[in-house]
Write a protein that holds these residues in place. Structure first.
Motif, PDB file in Angstrom:
ATOM      1  N   TRP A  61       0.862  -1.176   0.000  1.00  0.00           N
ATOM      2  CA  TRP A  61       0.000   0.000   0.000  1.00  0.00           C
ATOM      3  C   TRP A  61       0.896   1.223   0.000  1.00  0.00           C
ATOM      4  O   TRP A  61       2.033   1.153   0.466  1.00  0.00           O
ATOM      5  CB  TRP A  61      -0.885   0.006   1.250  1.00  0.00           C
ATOM      6  CG  TRP A  61      -2.023   0.973   1.154  1.00  0.00           C
ATOM      7  CD1 TRP A  61      -2.110   2.190   1.772  1.00  0.00           C
ATOM      8  CD2 TRP A  61      -3.219   0.828   0.392  1.00  0.00           C
ATOM      9  NE1 TRP A  61      -3.288   2.807   1.442  1.00  0.00           N
ATOM     10  CE2 TRP A  61      -3.998   1.988   0.590  1.00  0.00           C
ATOM     11  CE3 TRP A  61      -3.714  -0.166  -0.443  1.00  0.00           C
ATOM     12  CZ2 TRP A  61      -5.230   2.183  -0.004  1.00  0.00           C
ATOM     13  CZ3 TRP A  61      -4.942   0.026  -1.045  1.00  0.00           C
ATOM     14  CH2 TRP A  61      -5.691   1.182  -0.819  1.00  0.00           C
ATOM     15  N   ARG A  63       1.229   5.469   0.913  1.00  0.00           N
ATOM     16  CA  ARG A  63       0.673   6.576   1.694  1.00  0.00           C
ATOM     17  C   ARG A  63       1.314   7.862   1.196  1.00  0.00           C
ATOM     18  O   ARG A  63       2.545   7.979   1.174  1.00  0.00           O
ATOM     19  CB  ARG A  63       0.986   6.345   3.164  1.00  0.00           C
ATOM     20  CG  ARG A  63       0.740   7.478   4.134  1.00  0.00           C
ATOM     21  CD  ARG A  63      -0.721   7.755   4.474  1.00  0.00           C
ATOM     22  NE  ARG A  63      -1.525   6.617   4.754  1.00  0.00           N
ATOM     23  CZ  ARG A  63      -1.798   6.135   5.966  1.00  0.00           C
ATOM     24  NH1 ARG A  63      -1.269   6.694   7.027  1.00  0.00           N
ATOM     25  NH2 ARG A  63      -2.588   5.098   6.110  1.00  0.00           N
ATOM     26  N   PRO A 125      -7.842  11.740  -4.711  1.00  0.00           N
ATOM     27  CA  PRO A 125      -8.141  10.827  -3.605  1.00  0.00           C
ATOM     28  C   PRO A 125      -8.050   9.372  -4.075  1.00  0.00           C
ATOM     29  O   PRO A 125      -8.592   9.014  -5.126  1.00  0.00           O
ATOM     30  CB  PRO A 125      -9.573  11.195  -3.212  1.00  0.00           C
ATOM     31  CG  PRO A 125      -9.744  12.600  -3.679  1.00  0.00           C
ATOM     32  CD  PRO A 125      -8.900  12.726  -4.911  1.00  0.00           C
ATOM     33  N   GLU A 126      -7.310   8.598  -3.321  1.00  0.00           N
ATOM     34  CA  GLU A 126      -7.166   7.162  -3.579  1.00  0.00           C
ATOM     35  C   GLU A 126      -6.429   6.850  -4.889  1.00  0.00           C
ATOM     36  O   GLU A 126      -6.518   5.736  -5.399  1.00  0.00           O
ATOM     37  CB  GLU A 126      -8.529   6.461  -3.573  1.00  0.00           C
ATOM     38  CG  GLU A 126      -9.371   6.762  -2.356  1.00  0.00           C
ATOM     39  CD  GLU A 126      -9.099   5.856  -1.182  1.00  0.00           C
ATOM     40  OE1 GLU A 126      -8.687   4.716  -1.379  1.00  0.00           O
ATOM     41  OE2 GLU A 126      -9.308   6.318  -0.055  1.00  0.00           O
ATOM     42  N   GLN A 127      -5.713   7.829  -5.482  1.00  0.00           N
ATOM     43  CA  GLN A 127      -4.963   7.561  -6.707  1.00  0.00           C
ATOM     44  C   GLN A 127      -3.803   6.633  -6.400  1.00  0.00           C
ATOM     45  O   GLN A 127      -3.009   6.886  -5.510  1.00  0.00           O
ATOM     46  CB  GLN A 127      -4.442   8.850  -7.333  1.00  0.00           C
ATOM     47  CG  GLN A 127      -3.677   8.614  -8.622  1.00  0.00           C
ATOM     48  CD  GLN A 127      -3.279   9.909  -9.307  1.00  0.00           C
ATOM     49  OE1 GLN A 127      -3.520  10.988  -8.798  1.00  0.00           O
ATOM     50  NE2 GLN A 127      -2.670   9.788 -10.463  1.00  0.00           N
ATOM     51  N   GLY A 158      -2.511   0.414  -4.332  1.00  0.00           N
ATOM     52  CA  GLY A 158      -3.458   1.378  -3.806  1.00  0.00           C
ATOM     53  C   GLY A 158      -2.762   2.393  -2.921  1.00  0.00           C
ATOM     54  O   GLY A 158      -1.649   2.168  -2.448  1.00  0.00           O
ATOM     55  N   ASP A 160      -3.479   6.045  -0.159  1.00  0.00           N
ATOM     56  CA  ASP A 160      -4.365   6.989   0.528  1.00  0.00           C
ATOM     57  C   ASP A 160      -3.556   8.182   0.973  1.00  0.00           C
ATOM     58  O   ASP A 160      -2.355   8.230   0.824  1.00  0.00           O
ATOM     59  CB  ASP A 160      -5.107   6.352   1.688  1.00  0.00           C
ATOM     60  CG  ASP A 160      -4.193   5.719   2.732  1.00  0.00           C
ATOM     61  OD1 ASP A 160      -3.021   6.104   2.837  1.00  0.00           O
ATOM     62  OD2 ASP A 160      -4.671   4.829   3.429  1.00  0.00           O
TER      63      ASP A 160
END
Length: 160
Positions: A61, A63, A125-127, A158, A160
């Protein structure tokens, strides 16, 4: 080579010719334990569009962090995903990643990599973030050429 030299804000083939995104190079010849774990975890996904590899959503993930004109991206993994990869790896892999810091947790995830550059780019957002593996130092044109020749692909994670 600085971290910024392996992180780009650019138009990337999976997003389309005009849509910019974050692209991070993962060096297959590094001795950095975080990049080694990222590389190992990218083998656990599935292929999407030609040349694009989608990872298992619980494995990696990203960030986004912004401070003024600096954009930082952390690539994170759950400790359990790392442990599963270590259990299936050989002794050389386990030894190579033994130095991975597991105390730098973000929402329970281990920071495998943190890159930062100066940019005015604001991720949607969430790209997602795209990872591209390469051997040794590589420039952005070299990475795109390797992609066009089918020598590498993008892994989408993913964020955030």
């Amino acid at each position: 080579m600085s971290d910024a030299a392996q992180m780009w804000i650019t138009a990337v083939p999976p997003f389309g010719p005009d849509e910019r995104g974050v692209l991070i190079g993962i060096d297959l010849q590094t001795d950095d334990p975080g990049q080694l774990v990222i590389s190992a975890l990218t083998d656990r996904g599935h292929e999407g569009e030609e040349g694009v590899f989608y990872l298992l959503p619980d494995d990696l993930w990203a960030r986004y962090e912004r401070t003024g004109d600096r954009l930082a991206v952390r690539v994170l993994a759950w400790p359990e995903s790392i442990d599963q990869q270590l259990a299936g790896g050989d002794d050389a892999f386990r030894e190579a990643v033994a130095g991975l810091r597991r105390d730098d947790l973000v929402d329970g995830r281990v920071t495998l990599l943190r890159r930062e550059i100066e940019t005015d780019f604001l991720a949607a957002p969430e790209q997602g973030v795209l990872l591209i593996e390469h051997a040794g130092r590589a420039t952005l044109p070299e990475l795109f050429a390797a992609f066009e020749q089918g020598e590498t692909g993008f892994a989408v994670i993913g964020a955030d």
